[in-house]
Design a protein around this motif. Structure first.
Motif, PDB file in Angstrom:
ATOM      1  N   CYS A 139     -12.423  37.162 -18.907  1.00  0.00           N
ATOM      2  CA  CYS A 139     -12.012  36.125 -17.964  1.00  0.00           C
ATOM      3  C   CYS A 139     -11.185  35.863 -19.045  1.00  0.00           C
ATOM      4  O   CYS A 139     -10.483  36.682 -19.980  1.00  0.00           O
ATOM      5  CB  CYS A 139     -12.851  35.227 -16.977  1.00  0.00           C
ATOM      6  SG  CYS A 139     -13.549  34.771 -18.429  1.00  0.00           S
ATOM      7  N   THR A 140     -10.518  34.843 -18.771  1.00  0.00           N
ATOM      8  CA  THR A 140      -9.851  34.108 -19.891  1.00  0.00           C
ATOM      9  C   THR A 140     -10.691  32.492 -20.179  1.00  0.00           C
ATOM     10  O   THR A 140     -11.285  31.776 -19.135  1.00  0.00           O
ATOM     11  CB  THR A 140      -8.539  33.786 -19.291  1.00  0.00           C
ATOM     12  OG1 THR A 140      -8.123  32.947 -18.166  1.00  0.00           O
ATOM     13  CG2 THR A 140      -8.050  35.033 -18.782  1.00  0.00           C
ATOM     14  N   VAL A 141      -9.990  31.831 -20.568  1.00  0.00           N
ATOM     15  CA  VAL A 141     -10.504  30.915 -21.226  1.00  0.00           C
ATOM     16  C   VAL A 141     -10.441  29.617 -20.022  1.00  0.00           C
ATOM     17  O   VAL A 141     -11.107  29.083 -19.225  1.00  0.00           O
ATOM     18  CB  VAL A 141     -10.251  29.967 -21.992  1.00  0.00           C
ATOM     19  CG1 VAL A 141     -10.695  28.430 -22.405  1.00  0.00           C
ATOM     20  CG2 VAL A 141     -10.311  30.446 -23.191  1.00  0.00           C
ATOM     21  N   GLY A 142      -9.497  30.149 -19.288  1.00  0.00           N
ATOM     22  CA  GLY A 142      -8.377  29.367 -17.932  1.00  0.00           C
ATOM     23  C   GLY A 142      -9.958  29.044 -17.110  1.00  0.00           C
ATOM     24  O   GLY A 142      -9.608  28.640 -16.099  1.00  0.00           O
ATOM     25  N   THR A 143     -10.155  30.609 -16.949  1.00  0.00           N
ATOM     26  CA  THR A 143     -11.249  30.991 -15.675  1.00  0.00           C
ATOM     27  C   THR A 143     -12.669  31.218 -16.064  1.00  0.00           C
ATOM     28  O   THR A 143     -13.672  30.825 -15.085  1.00  0.00           O
ATOM     29  CB  THR A 143     -10.399  31.851 -15.085  1.00  0.00           C
ATOM     30  OG1 THR A 143     -10.657  33.458 -16.001  1.00  0.00           O
ATOM     31  CG2 THR A 143      -9.470  32.361 -14.263  1.00  0.00           C
ATOM     32  N   LEU A 144     -12.640  30.763 -17.374  1.00  0.00           N
ATOM     33  CA  LEU A 144     -14.450  30.777 -17.912  1.00  0.00           C
ATOM     34  C   LEU A 144     -14.799  29.788 -16.610  1.00  0.00           C
ATOM     35  O   LEU A 144     -16.431  30.242 -16.199  1.00  0.00           O
ATOM     36  CB  LEU A 144     -14.169  30.383 -19.173  1.00  0.00           C
ATOM     37  CG  LEU A 144     -15.654  30.315 -20.266  1.00  0.00           C
ATOM     38  CD1 LEU A 144     -15.547  30.285 -21.746  1.00  0.00           C
ATOM     39  CD2 LEU A 144     -17.084  29.128 -19.144  1.00  0.00           C
ATOM     40  N   ALA A 145     -15.055  28.439 -16.609  1.00  0.00           N
ATOM     41  CA  ALA A 145     -16.085  27.801 -15.697  1.00  0.00           C
ATOM     42  C   ALA A 145     -15.957  28.093 -14.377  1.00  0.00           C
ATOM     43  O   ALA A 145     -17.299  29.023 -13.627  1.00  0.00           O
ATOM     44  CB  ALA A 145     -15.902  26.661 -16.171  1.00  0.00           C
ATOM     45  N   LYS A 170     -20.129  29.765 -12.435  1.00  0.00           N
ATOM     46  CA  LYS A 170     -20.310  29.425 -11.515  1.00  0.00           C
ATOM     47  C   LYS A 170     -20.299  30.776 -10.491  1.00  0.00           C
ATOM     48  O   LYS A 170     -21.136  30.399  -9.529  1.00  0.00           O
ATOM     49  CB  LYS A 170     -19.288  28.139 -11.425  1.00  0.00           C
ATOM     50  CG  LYS A 170     -19.442  26.636 -12.124  1.00  0.00           C
ATOM     51  CD  LYS A 170     -18.649  25.984 -11.596  1.00  0.00           C
ATOM     52  CE  LYS A 170     -18.898  24.563 -12.990  1.00  0.00           C
ATOM     53  NZ  LYS A 170     -17.864  23.192 -12.517  1.00  0.00           N
ATOM     54  N   GLU A 171     -19.315  31.201 -10.057  1.00  0.00           N
ATOM     55  CA  GLU A 171     -19.575  32.484  -9.102  1.00  0.00           C
ATOM     56  C   GLU A 171     -20.197  33.378  -9.374  1.00  0.00           C
ATOM     57  O   GLU A 171     -20.826  33.438  -8.087  1.00  0.00           O
ATOM     58  CB  GLU A 171     -17.951  33.133  -9.036  1.00  0.00           C
ATOM     59  CG  GLU A 171     -17.659  33.879  -8.415  1.00  0.00           C
ATOM     60  CD  GLU A 171     -16.330  35.157  -8.645  1.00  0.00           C
ATOM     61  OE1 GLU A 171     -16.929  36.231  -7.840  1.00  0.00           O
ATOM     62  OE2 GLU A 171     -16.354  35.037  -9.391  1.00  0.00           O
ATOM     63  N   HIS A 172     -20.695  33.228 -10.222  1.00  0.00           N
ATOM     64  CA  HIS A 172     -22.064  34.081 -10.766  1.00  0.00           C
ATOM     65  C   HIS A 172     -22.872  33.954 -10.648  1.00  0.00           C
ATOM     66  O   HIS A 172     -23.896  34.576 -11.117  1.00  0.00           O
ATOM     67  CB  HIS A 172     -21.687  35.960 -11.334  1.00  0.00           C
ATOM     68  CG  HIS A 172     -19.994  36.488 -11.202  1.00  0.00           C
ATOM     69  ND1 HIS A 172     -20.532  37.616 -11.029  1.00  0.00           N
ATOM     70  CD2 HIS A 172     -18.901  36.461 -11.623  1.00  0.00           C
ATOM     71  CE1 HIS A 172     -19.398  37.880 -10.619  1.00  0.00           C
ATOM     72  NE2 HIS A 172     -18.450  37.440 -11.177  1.00  0.00           N
ATOM     73  N   ARG A 173     -23.121  32.473 -10.647  1.00  0.00           N
ATOM     74  CA  ARG A 173     -24.147  32.120 -11.117  1.00  0.00           C
ATOM     75  C   ARG A 173     -24.952  31.833 -11.704  1.00  0.00           C
ATOM     76  O   ARG A 173     -26.218  31.876 -12.086  1.00  0.00           O
ATOM     77  CB  ARG A 173     -25.237  32.108  -9.451  1.00  0.00           C
ATOM     78  CG  ARG A 173     -24.287  31.106  -8.275  1.00  0.00           C
ATOM     79  CD  ARG A 173     -25.560  31.572  -7.135  1.00  0.00           C
ATOM     80  NE  ARG A 173     -25.203  31.228  -5.799  1.00  0.00           N
ATOM     81  CZ  ARG A 173     -25.614  31.360  -4.913  1.00  0.00           C
ATOM     82  NH1 ARG A 173     -26.536  31.808  -4.669  1.00  0.00           N
ATOM     83  NH2 ARG A 173     -25.079  30.881  -3.867  1.00  0.00           N
TER      84      ARG A 173
END
Length: 276
Positions: A209-215, A219-222
């Motif tokens: 992913c990227t830093v922008g989509t990290l969080a 959360k998506e993969h718990r």
């Protein structure tokens, strides 16, 4: 037996997979009278190296005081103990306090290094973390706010200002804070990130992913534990070349091609070019 004073070997077992043990680690386990191992962090197959009559203890159920009692018994009875830790004992292993206590007890102690999770994840992702002209350093750290306070100046945002490759341990539970500090330190939102869960275990998960989509990815993969992050531009870099194997580079075992040597010197002396 090593004699009446006992012997403790702190074994780095790597990120989990039993076949990542070093020969020295396997030998230490095989020679031990007592094996104390981290069952939640190391695969059970490592115990296949233990002697049939060895005493096996799961460190998950033990406090430091319990482990030190094992060491004191080893000192009294002349036993060999293999204390099997995940990863490399030099990083977040709680090993120094054990070594210090062994010295106080007069027990001979040895440390066997292990494969760290950050290098295992880089191997899984098939990425070199130090790419010429992109990143020549790797910062190993963790996010503040956990059980162990971070010393002043060691915040993720401060390390991020270097812009090089970072390996972040023990930080998945606060992924929003992690992303915010990476951005505050200077990484851009499109900086590449590799996320690894349970690296080298059967259930391992490797995400890009990227830093922008990290969080959002976390959360998506718990994900909240057993997770490591690699961050930095080197994770997507290509088209560069190390000077080490350049035909113009020489060392004690290889002569440089004269023409290639002149070309390499010209490249190194370009204005503003500090490569070596």
């Amino acid at each position: 037996m090593s004699g009446k004073h006992g012997h403790v070997t702190i074994v780095g077992a790597g990120p989990g997979a039993a076949d990542l043990l070093t020969f020295r680690a396997a030998r230490a386990i095989a020679e031990a009278d007592v094996v104390v191992w981290a069952a939640s962090l190391v695969q059970e197959a490592v115990l296949e190296h233990a002697a049939p009559g060895a005493e096996i203890l799961d460190s998950a159920a033990l406090s430091l005081e319990d482990v030190l009692a094992v060491y004191a018994r080893a000192q009294r009875d002349g036993l060999r103990v293999a204390r099997v830790h995940s990863g490399d004992p030099a990083l977040w292993g709680g090993t120094q306090e054990q070594v210090d206590r062994c010295h106080e007890l007069g027990i001979e102690v040895e440390i066997v290094p292990g494969v760290s999770a950050f290098s295992a994840v880089a191997a899984l992702a098939q990425r070199e973390l130090t790419i010429p002209e992109v990143a020549q350093s790797v910062i190993l750290t963790r996010l503040g706010g956990g059980k162990t306070p971070m010393p002043p100046g060691e915040e993720v945002r401060e390390f991020a200002r270097h812009g090089t490759t970072m390996a972040l341990f023990l930080s998945a539970a606060r992924s929003g804070q992690l992303a915010a500090e990476l951005l505050e330190g200077g990484y851009t939102e499109d900086t590449p990130v590799v996320i690894a869960y349970q690296a080298t275990w059967p259930e391992e998960l490797l995400l890009h992913c990227t830093v922008g989509t990290l969080a959002d990815t976390v959360k998506e993969h718990r994900l909240w534990k057993h997770t490591l992050f690699l961050v930095g531009p080197a994770l997507a870099a290509s088209g560069t070349r190390s000077h080490l194997y350049h035909p113009g580079h020489f060392h004690g075992f290889r002569r440089a091609d004269p023409e290639a040597r002149r070309a390499l010197r010209a490249l190194r002396t370009r204005p503003g070019d500090g490569r070596g």
